[in-house]
Write a protein that holds these residues in place. Sequence first.
Motif, PDB file in Angstrom:
ATOM      1  N   ASP A 121     -30.545  10.528  36.416  1.00  0.00           N
ATOM      2  CA  ASP A 121     -31.917  10.935  36.148  1.00  0.00           C
ATOM      3  C   ASP A 121     -32.271  12.318  36.637  1.00  0.00           C
ATOM      4  O   ASP A 121     -32.231  13.126  37.744  1.00  0.00           O
ATOM      5  CB  ASP A 121     -32.463   9.676  37.076  1.00  0.00           C
ATOM      6  CG  ASP A 121     -33.978   9.912  37.117  1.00  0.00           C
ATOM      7  OD1 ASP A 121     -35.022  10.690  38.333  1.00  0.00           O
ATOM      8  OD2 ASP A 121     -34.596   9.030  36.524  1.00  0.00           O
ATOM      9  N   LYS A 153     -32.762   3.851  29.735  1.00  0.00           N
ATOM     10  CA  LYS A 153     -34.241   3.754  29.782  1.00  0.00           C
ATOM     11  C   LYS A 153     -33.825   2.303  29.166  1.00  0.00           C
ATOM     12  O   LYS A 153     -34.925   1.169  29.811  1.00  0.00           O
ATOM     13  CB  LYS A 153     -35.306   4.387  28.457  1.00  0.00           C
ATOM     14  CG  LYS A 153     -36.484   3.787  28.613  1.00  0.00           C
ATOM     15  CD  LYS A 153     -37.283   4.406  27.242  1.00  0.00           C
ATOM     16  CE  LYS A 153     -39.123   4.449  27.552  1.00  0.00           C
ATOM     17  NZ  LYS A 153     -39.530   4.616  26.114  1.00  0.00           N
ATOM     18  N   ASP A 154     -33.384   1.848  28.017  1.00  0.00           N
ATOM     19  CA  ASP A 154     -33.472   1.115  28.161  1.00  0.00           C
ATOM     20  C   ASP A 154     -32.575  -0.291  28.760  1.00  0.00           C
ATOM     21  O   ASP A 154     -32.880  -1.527  28.770  1.00  0.00           O
ATOM     22  CB  ASP A 154     -33.271   0.277  26.556  1.00  0.00           C
ATOM     23  CG  ASP A 154     -33.325   1.313  25.152  1.00  0.00           C
ATOM     24  OD1 ASP A 154     -34.548   0.901  25.693  1.00  0.00           O
ATOM     25  OD2 ASP A 154     -32.942   1.561  24.600  1.00  0.00           O
ATOM     26  N   LYS A 214     -32.049  -0.174  31.351  1.00  0.00           N
ATOM     27  CA  LYS A 214     -33.304  -0.255  33.407  1.00  0.00           C
ATOM     28  C   LYS A 214     -34.120  -1.453  33.284  1.00  0.00           C
ATOM     29  O   LYS A 214     -34.041  -2.062  34.008  1.00  0.00           O
ATOM     30  CB  LYS A 214     -34.004   1.291  33.302  1.00  0.00           C
ATOM     31  CG  LYS A 214     -35.020   1.139  34.440  1.00  0.00           C
ATOM     32  CD  LYS A 214     -35.411   2.577  34.930  1.00  0.00           C
ATOM     33  CE  LYS A 214     -35.925   2.158  36.962  1.00  0.00           C
ATOM     34  NZ  LYS A 214     -36.535   3.738  36.752  1.00  0.00           N
TER      35      LYS A 214
END
Length: 291
Positions: free
Chosen positions: A42, A217-218, A220
């Motif tokens: 990140d 992103k997915d 998460k």
Amino acid sequence: MLGELREMKEMMKKLSLHQALQIPSDPAVETIEQRLLEQEVDPLLVKQLMGQVLEEAEAADEPKPLTEAFVLASVRRQLIEFMQPKGTKAIRRDSRIAHFVGPTGVGKTTTIAKLAAEQVLKHHRKVGFITSDTYRIAAVEQLKTYATILNVPLEVVFSPLDLSKAFENLKDRDLIFMDTAGRNFRNEMYVSELNALLKSGGQSETFLVLSLTTKYKDMKVITSNFSKFKLDKVLFTKMDETDSFGAIVNLIRDFGLQTSYIANGQNVPDDIEELDELRMIDRILEDNNHE
């Protein structure tokens, strides 16, 4: 006029925040920063790590030169601090039921076969299978094949109502592996049904299975949705299909889950091992351009 002033203040606020996150330009810092970003750590966490590096360099009696070795040592130490495992990674000896949940296509069934083989061949435990994955074509057949090879019984449940009979039929087993359907985790009916399946008697633990080929992103969103259940550990698959491992760092930072196993191929029972955080950190920080 007032509207323009508000916009200007908002713009200055954003600019100030942006500048606060900027790391002073330094070749060694930029090199490691870029390496972490390429590993899909990140960006905000990367900035925090680099900010701490600078603080450590300036906090010494004599300011430390920002060599690549110094920056690497600092970042490695920081990652180790918050990635330290909190408990046992392997299936606990007192667990009677091991549930495996996660989205479709992550390799839950193959992973179950690997871990079951380890329990049978290495630990000499009497193992049984339960599958509720009656929605995917050939899913039951796949687990049935593994059950035949390992000579362990398999129970198929079509709804939570079938669980009592399945557990009764497997009452002589030391450990039961439960394979769940990887259907749409956003579907409320599926969430409710899965929750009922996980409310089984006896000592149990639940493993969230995630593929390292999934975008963070997915990943998460998936983890956030499955966190509605009692998640005990996270298990990663398809390590052999990616060179990017930053998602592991992000997930531990964002959800604090206990790590367990990592799978690196299709071979049963060989291609799985307990995740080694120190080795994973080294892989993330190594210079892949000089392999």
